[in-house]
Design an enzyme around this catalytic site. Structure first.
Site, PDB file in Angstrom:
ATOM      1  CB  SER A   1      -0.590   0.252   1.174  1.00  0.00           C
ATOM      2  OG  SER A   1      -0.035  -0.915   2.147  1.00  0.00           O
TER       3      SER A   1
ATOM      4  CD  GLU B   1       1.354   7.313   6.050  1.00  0.00           C
ATOM      5  OE1 GLU B   1       1.071   6.696   6.140  1.00  0.00           O
ATOM      6  OE2 GLU B   1       1.529   7.648   6.183  1.00  0.00           O
TER       7      GLU B   1
ATOM      8  CG  ASP C   1       2.139  13.343  17.292  1.00  0.00           C
ATOM      9  OD1 ASP C   1       2.006  12.576  18.854  1.00  0.00           O
ATOM     10  OD2 ASP C   1       2.749  12.876  16.568  1.00  0.00           O
TER      11      ASP C   1
ATOM     12  CG  PHE D   1      10.306  13.079   8.526  1.00  0.00           C
ATOM     13  CD1 PHE D   1       9.409  14.147   8.717  1.00  0.00           C
ATOM     14  CD2 PHE D   1      10.512  12.736   6.526  1.00  0.00           C
ATOM     15  CE1 PHE D   1       9.237  14.333   7.252  1.00  0.00           C
ATOM     16  CE2 PHE D   1       9.352  13.022   5.015  1.00  0.00           C
ATOM     17  CZ  PHE D   1       8.826  13.911   6.338  1.00  0.00           C
TER      18      PHE D   1
ATOM     19  CG  HIS E   1       1.710   1.443   4.486  1.00  0.00           C
ATOM     20  ND1 HIS E   1       0.705   1.874   4.069  1.00  0.00           N
ATOM     21  CD2 HIS E   1       2.151   3.282   4.551  1.00  0.00           C
ATOM     22  CE1 HIS E   1       0.264   3.148   4.260  1.00  0.00           C
ATOM     23  NE2 HIS E   1       0.741   3.773   5.141  1.00  0.00           N
TER      24      HIS E   1
HETATM   25  P1  FAD Z   1      -0.791   5.491  20.684  1.00  0.00           P
HETATM   26  O1  FAD Z   1      -1.173   3.794  20.426  1.00  0.00           O
HETATM   27  O2  FAD Z   1      -1.820   5.775  21.539  1.00  0.00           O
HETATM   28  O3  FAD Z   1       0.508   5.568  21.395  1.00  0.00           O
HETATM   29  C1  FAD Z   1       1.364   7.221  22.130  1.00  0.00           C
HETATM   30  C2  FAD Z   1       1.769   6.818  23.421  1.00  0.00           C
HETATM   31  O4  FAD Z   1       1.232   6.596  24.271  1.00  0.00           O
HETATM   32  C3  FAD Z   1       2.550   5.493  23.425  1.00  0.00           C
HETATM   33  O5  FAD Z   1       3.837   5.821  23.738  1.00  0.00           O
HETATM   34  C4  FAD Z   1       2.217   5.131  23.788  1.00  0.00           C
HETATM   35  O6  FAD Z   1       3.348   3.571  24.344  1.00  0.00           O
HETATM   36  C5  FAD Z   1       1.898   5.432  24.510  1.00  0.00           C
HETATM   37  N1  FAD Z   1       0.426   5.223  25.336  1.00  0.00           N
HETATM   38  C6  FAD Z   1      -0.703   4.504  25.014  1.00  0.00           C
HETATM   39  N2  FAD Z   1      -1.435   3.837  25.057  1.00  0.00           N
HETATM   40  C7  FAD Z   1      -1.503   4.193  26.655  1.00  0.00           C
HETATM   41  C8  FAD Z   1      -1.858   4.310  28.445  1.00  0.00           C
HETATM   42  N3  FAD Z   1      -3.332   3.515  28.107  1.00  0.00           N
HETATM   43  N4  FAD Z   1      -0.963   4.748  29.461  1.00  0.00           N
HETATM   44  C9  FAD Z   1      -0.100   5.461  28.938  1.00  0.00           C
HETATM   45  N5  FAD Z   1       0.338   4.926  27.969  1.00  0.00           N
HETATM   46  C10 FAD Z   1      -0.231   5.299  26.860  1.00  0.00           C
HETATM   47  N6  FAD Z   1      -0.131  11.218  13.273  1.00  0.00           N
HETATM   48  C11 FAD Z   1      -0.984  11.984  12.698  1.00  0.00           C
HETATM   49  O7  FAD Z   1      -0.977  13.201  13.100  1.00  0.00           O
HETATM   50  N7  FAD Z   1      -1.992  12.144  11.709  1.00  0.00           N
HETATM   51  C12 FAD Z   1      -1.181  11.064  10.415  1.00  0.00           C
HETATM   52  O8  FAD Z   1      -2.123  10.409   9.695  1.00  0.00           O
HETATM   53  C13 FAD Z   1      -1.074   9.509  11.369  1.00  0.00           C
HETATM   54  N8  FAD Z   1      -0.933   9.270  10.476  1.00  0.00           N
HETATM   55  C14 FAD Z   1       0.350   7.473  10.706  1.00  0.00           C
HETATM   56  C15 FAD Z   1       0.551   6.505   9.957  1.00  0.00           C
HETATM   57  C16 FAD Z   1       1.328   5.397  10.524  1.00  0.00           C
HETATM   58  C17 FAD Z   1       1.379   3.805   9.841  1.00  0.00           C
HETATM   59  C18 FAD Z   1       2.191   6.029  12.126  1.00  0.00           C
HETATM   60  C19 FAD Z   1       3.227   4.984  12.183  1.00  0.00           C
HETATM   61  C20 FAD Z   1       1.691   7.226  12.468  1.00  0.00           C
HETATM   62  C21 FAD Z   1       1.154   8.078  12.007  1.00  0.00           C
HETATM   63  N9  FAD Z   1       0.855   9.541  12.807  1.00  0.00           N
HETATM   64  C22 FAD Z   1       0.135  10.026  12.252  1.00  0.00           C
HETATM   65  C23 FAD Z   1       1.797   9.914  13.913  1.00  0.00           C
HETATM   66  C24 FAD Z   1       1.120   9.793  15.848  1.00  0.00           C
HETATM   67  O9  FAD Z   1      -0.418  10.014  15.243  1.00  0.00           O
HETATM   68  C25 FAD Z   1       1.847   9.834  16.176  1.00  0.00           C
HETATM   69  O10 FAD Z   1       3.356   8.946  16.364  1.00  0.00           O
HETATM   70  C26 FAD Z   1       1.852   9.334  17.574  1.00  0.00           C
HETATM   71  O11 FAD Z   1       2.437   9.697  18.412  1.00  0.00           O
HETATM   72  C27 FAD Z   1       1.422   8.266  18.040  1.00  0.00           C
HETATM   73  O12 FAD Z   1      -0.105   7.565  17.634  1.00  0.00           O
HETATM   74  P2  FAD Z   1      -0.068   6.442  17.720  1.00  0.00           P
HETATM   75  O13 FAD Z   1      -1.871   5.999  17.360  1.00  0.00           O
HETATM   76  O14 FAD Z   1       0.651   5.141  17.876  1.00  0.00           O
HETATM   77  O15 FAD Z   1      -0.783   6.254  19.697  1.00  0.00           O
END
Ligand code: FAD
Length: 279
Positions: A10, A12, A103, A210, A260
């Site tokens: 895929s 992105e 973020d 990055f 991806h």
């Molecule tokens: P989470 O899975 O919520 O994790 C974030 C942090 O919180 C981690 O350190 C985790 O260990 C911690 N954590 C999770 N749950 C808990 C809990 N219950 N208690 C304590 N700590 C916890 N960003 C964008 O803004 N837009 C996008 O479209 C986008 N696309 C992305 C696509 C991919 C494939 C990837 C890998 C990243 C993408 N990002 C995007 C970046 C992403 O939003 C950031 O990396 C963000 O900091 C973390 O998102 P996450 O969904 O992994 O968060």
């Protein structure tokens, strides 16, 4: 290279912000459509900042005959606004999304109603049942804010337990980190496909910026080599193509479920790697 035919590969993209960016992405899309990707995903800015652009880009990809999946991030948003986005996606027949925390923009303090991606996945399942195939993010080198590798793995498991179907990783250049992560997941009973994210290398300065921000490591030998090319973009790209193709080929050969590609809305490098891999 080993011919690779049955893997889920895929691409992105990000939603362009200017009329020139929109035109450029159209040209990129036409070129990359020839690769016949499994789907194209489109990123989503924190707090809904690209809400319209993400949807418009997804719809344009679909009009161009491609499967398209929007991202959706929850940080800084209310449940109500996320519900609206989900309804909007559903009304357009979209059935696949990538669910993320996102973020917070610097200076912003309001995390919104859903704190973590696992909360978002649970909310999507609560609101829409099994309508969506949900991908989530995974971090073979661990998320930069994770308290420990164990905590990060537990956070990843929470997203799967909340109902995610598969995952896409942050990019990495050290394949061992990916296999170690996959093994650690298997030991936790996580059995969803974890697709490696692949970042082609077009510019050392951009890649270094990055990588510092997202916590992806550029191995020392690669950094030294890339630095040594200075402004010689052709050599950077040639080296990057060799390294990234070898990485991707090794991942597929050892059984990764797909790839991806982070295209950064550019066609050339992704096309070259894809073709070298015989995808
Ligand atoms: P989470 O899975 O919520 O994790 C974030 C942090 O919180 C981690 O350190 C985790 O260990 C911690 N954590 C999770 N749950 C808990 C809990 N219950 N208690 C304590 N700590 C916890 N960003 C964008 O803004 N837009 C996008 O479209 C986008 N696309 C992305 C696509 C991919 C494939 C990837 C890998 C990243 C993408 N990002 C995007 C970046 C992403 O939003 C950031 O990396 C963000 O900091 C973390 O998102 P996450 O969904 O992994 O968060």
């Amino acid at each position: 290279m080993t011919p690779q035919t049955s893997r889920l590969c895929s691409l992105e993209f990000f939603p362009p912000r200017t009329p020139e960016g929109i035109e450029k992405l159209r040209a990129t899309r036409c070129q990359l459509a020839q690769l016949k990707p499994a789907f194209c995903s489109v990123t989503f800015g924190a707090g809904g900042s690209t809400r319209e652009g993400t949807l418009a880009t997804v719809l344009e990809f679909r009009d161009g005959g491609l499967e398209a999946a929007p991202h959706l991030s929850c940080i800084g948003s209310s449940r109500e606004s996320i519900r609206e986005v989900l309804n909007e996606y559903r009304s357009h027949g979209i059935r696949h999304l990538i669910a993320l925390r996102g973020d917070l923009p610097s200076g912003s303090a309001d995390v919104g109603d859903l704190r973590y991606a696992s909360d978002l996945v649970a909310f999507i399942r609560q609101e829409t049942g099994d309508w969506f195939h949900i991908d989530v993010a995974a971090y073979p080198e661990y998320h930069p804010q994770a308290r420990s590798p164990g905590d990060d793995l537990a956070a990843f498991k929470r997203k799967i337990d909340a109902g995610a179907n598969s995952a896409i990783t942050q990019y990495f250049y050290n394949p061992q980190s990916y296999w170690h992560f996959v093994d650690a997941c298997a030991a936790q009973g996580i059995d969803v496909p974890i697709v490696p994210g692949i970042m082609p290398i077009g510019s050392f300065t951009k890649l270094a910026r990055f990588s510092d921000a997202c916590g992806a490591e550029i191995p020392r030998w690669m950094r030294k080599k890339l630095e040594s090319y200075g402004d010689d973009t052709a050599s950077i790209r040639a080296f990057g193509l060799d390294v990234v193709t070898e990485l991707a080929d090794g991942l597929l050969a050892r059984g990764a479920p797909g790839l991806h590609f982070y295209t950064l809305n550019q066609a050339a490098l992704t096309t070259a790697i894809w073709q070298r891999l015989g995808l």
